[in-house]
Design an enzyme around this catalytic site. Structure first.
Site, PDB file in Angstrom:
ATOM      1  N   PHE A   1       2.148   8.363  -1.799  1.00 57.94           N
ATOM      2  CA  PHE A   1       1.700   6.886  -1.407  1.00 57.94           C
ATOM      3  C   PHE A   1       0.235   6.986  -1.848  1.00 57.94           C
ATOM      4  O   PHE A   1      -0.388   6.072  -1.879  1.00 57.94           O
ATOM      5  CB  PHE A   1       1.884   6.677  -0.055  1.00 57.94           C
ATOM      6  CG  PHE A   1       3.186   6.692   0.571  1.00 57.94           C
ATOM      7  CD1 PHE A   1       4.245   6.178  -0.178  1.00 57.94           C
ATOM      8  CD2 PHE A   1       3.471   7.405   1.546  1.00 57.94           C
ATOM      9  CE1 PHE A   1       5.600   6.293   0.123  1.00 57.94           C
ATOM     10  CE2 PHE A   1       4.903   7.476   2.122  1.00 57.94           C
ATOM     11  CZ  PHE A   1       6.054   6.924   1.142  1.00 57.94           C
TER      12      PHE A   1
ATOM     13  N   TRP B   1       1.005  -1.209  -0.268  1.00 58.00           N
ATOM     14  CA  TRP B   1      -0.089  -0.026  -0.030  1.00 58.00           C
ATOM     15  C   TRP B   1       0.773   1.270   0.088  1.00 58.00           C
ATOM     16  O   TRP B   1       0.532   1.960  -0.815  1.00 58.00           O
ATOM     17  CB  TRP B   1      -0.952   0.071   1.183  1.00 58.00           C
ATOM     18  CG  TRP B   1      -1.824   1.125   1.352  1.00 58.00           C
ATOM     19  CD1 TRP B   1      -3.054   1.265   0.765  1.00 58.00           C
ATOM     20  CD2 TRP B   1      -1.635   2.436   2.030  1.00 58.00           C
ATOM     21  NE1 TRP B   1      -3.466   2.763   1.093  1.00 58.00           N
ATOM     22  CE2 TRP B   1      -2.532   3.312   1.836  1.00 58.00           C
ATOM     23  CE3 TRP B   1      -0.374   2.929   2.727  1.00 58.00           C
ATOM     24  CZ2 TRP B   1      -2.746   4.555   2.278  1.00 58.00           C
ATOM     25  CZ3 TRP B   1      -0.553   4.145   3.053  1.00 58.00           C
ATOM     26  CH2 TRP B   1      -1.646   4.947   3.066  1.00 58.00           C
ATOM     27  N   HIS B   2       1.917   1.284   0.539  1.00 58.51           N
ATOM     28  CA  HIS B   2       2.953   2.342   0.714  1.00 58.51           C
ATOM     29  C   HIS B   2       3.632   2.640  -0.470  1.00 58.51           C
ATOM     30  O   HIS B   2       3.943   3.626  -0.633  1.00 58.51           O
ATOM     31  CB  HIS B   2       3.805   1.984   1.960  1.00 58.51           C
ATOM     32  CG  HIS B   2       3.334   2.386   3.182  1.00 58.51           C
ATOM     33  ND1 HIS B   2       2.623   1.720   3.989  1.00 58.51           N
ATOM     34  CD2 HIS B   2       3.087   3.878   3.852  1.00 58.51           C
ATOM     35  CE1 HIS B   2       2.147   2.139   5.264  1.00 58.51           C
ATOM     36  NE2 HIS B   2       2.420   3.460   5.109  1.00 58.51           N
ATOM     37  N   GLY B   3       3.715   1.639  -1.203  1.00 54.96           N
ATOM     38  CA  GLY B   3       4.518   1.982  -2.562  1.00 54.96           C
ATOM     39  C   GLY B   3       4.807   0.647  -3.279  1.00 54.96           C
ATOM     40  O   GLY B   3       5.073  -0.733  -2.786  1.00 54.96           O
TER      41      GLY B   3
END
Length: 451
Positions: A451, A307-309
């Site tokens: 993000f 989800w963050h990258g």
């Protein structure tokens, strides 16, 4: 348009608030919707059309889930659309690059540009559709109200992730608190401009340095841990403050995570809106603590990393926390207490953020080996000593600000005559000082915008 910018603070926000407070109650959501669409268009241009189509899709699917007997089918459709949407924009080039690396192919990258805020508003629509399916909320019949909820500019770009059920009533009836909103916004502005931005300058200097040392690597790890906390919690404070000005009570997103005595506690205090989202919509449906707990933890944290990258350092970061959490739950939690528990937690967190900030696996190895004296580096260098002395006071201020000390002192004297005089003066001084920094400086990004 970031919150900590002259354009936002002195032009956009006052204009929006002025119009918002003047118009009758029935038009307030419409004003907010137009302001939010303008806010998004400022950063995304004509790609706002994609955003609007996504909102309309969520609105229609919510009605179909509630009003038809094919609710499960339409929920599945909503999930597929949302995952496809975020997957295309966020992970297309990541998938192609890994296919090329694995099979020695030469598929050209699509160079897809990530829409700002996509990770946040996609999760909001998903939680809304799931809650409608579960009958936790009724589908929103009014398109303006629904679009206002999704597009609401205080939380649109970088959260916190606001669930529909938490502000459902406020979409219809609310009362703004300008004083409390300004107080909270100013606190966030201070965190962002006075602490996070300055730590960012130290990090940039470190990354450009040719005079590295073990001390310098630890300064970098500490500085980034400070920067990411004050950057993101500062943004959340500003978002919550603007929400209060408009009459919305957004839930807290941070609760002094650096005072934690375990990683389990840390993740109850850090980015709480994301943690609760994954808990309610992924972890518990998978079985939670009841069955396959450790597998569920690995799945949730693998997804949290992604989800963050779209990068392996984020996946590794997520799995790193998954392993630590499993070890804690299995062996360590009952033994973690006192000062050593704090030290353990802070070291684990700092290592995690070095992984988080690294450009790739090779850089992760170099950074961690350098921190733990496994590379051929001196303990100190002239530049590292200079930077340590230069930033020591600011780091002390940051450490104090990361504890409840200031909040507790404020609570003790909040209703006194002295505080009624001091507080407005402090707010004015903070805004003036932050404005001076913003006028003079060029370093002002929000880390979570990517993000």
């Amino acid at each position: 348009m970031v919150f900590s910018s002259i354009t936002f603070i002195y032009y956009f926000l006052p204009l929006v608030l002025g119009i918002y407070y003047i118009v009758p109650k029935r038009l307030k959501n419409l004003v907010l919707l137009f302001a939010s669409i303008f806010f998004y268009t400022w950063g995304e241009g004509d790609r706002v059309i994609i955003f609007i189509i996504f909102i309309l899709t969520g609105y229609i699917l919510g009605l179909l889930i509630e009003k038809t007997r094919y609710s499960k089918l339409f929920l599945l459709l909503g999930v597929v659309i949302s995952i496809t949407f975020i997957g295309y924009f966020k992970y297309t080039d990541f998938i192609i690059a890994n296919i090329n690396a694995l099979f020695s192919s030469n598929i050209p990258l699509k160079k897809v540009v990530l829409p700002i805020g996509v990770s946040f508003y996609t999760f909001q629509i998903l939680s809304y559709l799931i809650d409608v399916y579960r009958k936790d909320v009724r589908a929103q019949m009014n398109l303006i109200d629904f679009a206002t909820y999704i597009a609401l500019f205080p939380q649109l770009i970088a959260g916190p992730i606001v669930r529909y059920k938490d502000i459902e009533k406020e979409l219809k009836d609310r009362k703004g608190d300008l004083g409390e909103g300004i107080r909270r916004f100013t606190a966030g502005l201070f965190k962002k401009v006075f602490i996070a931005n300055q730590m960012g300058l130290l990090i940039d200097t470190f990354k450009a340095s040719g005079d590295l040392s073990v001390l310098y690597y630890w300064l970098y790890a500490i500085a980034f841990s400070i920067q990411i906390y004050f950057d993101f919690s500062g943004y959340s404070d500003m978002a919550i403050g603007i929400g209060r000005m408009l009459g919305f009570n957004f839930l807290e997103n941070f609760n002094y995570p650096y005072i934690s005595k375990s990683i389990t506690e840390f993740w109850r205090r850090w980015h709480m809106s994301l943690g609760s989202w994954f808990k309610d919509y992924v972890y518990i449906p998978l079985g939670g603590n009841r069955k396959h707990q450790f597998i569920n933890i690995l799945v949730v944290w693998g997804l949290t990393g992604l989800w963050h990258g779209a990068s392996w350092n984020f996946v590794l970061w997520g799995l790193y926390f998954a392993i630590i959490l499993i070890i804690e739950k299995r062996y360590l939690l009952k033994h973690l207490n006192g000062l050593w528990a704090h030290i353990y937690t802070l070291v684990i967190v700092m290592i995690s953020f070095v992984i988080f900030d690294s450009a790739g696996l090779n850089e992760i190895v170099i950074n961690l080996k350098s921190m733990f004296m496994l590379n051929d580096l001196p303990l100190v260098s002239i530049e590292s000593i200079y930077m340590f002395k230069s930033y020591l006071l600011l780091m002390v201020i940051a450490i104090i600000s990361a504890t409840p000390l200031i909040k507790n002192i404020y609570a003790k004297y909040e209703n006194t005559k002295l505080m009624s005089v001091i507080e407005p003066l402090v707010i004015v001084i903070v805004i003036m000082v932050c404005t001076a920094y913003l006028v003079d400086g060029s370093f002002n990004p929000f880390l979570y915008f990517r993000f």
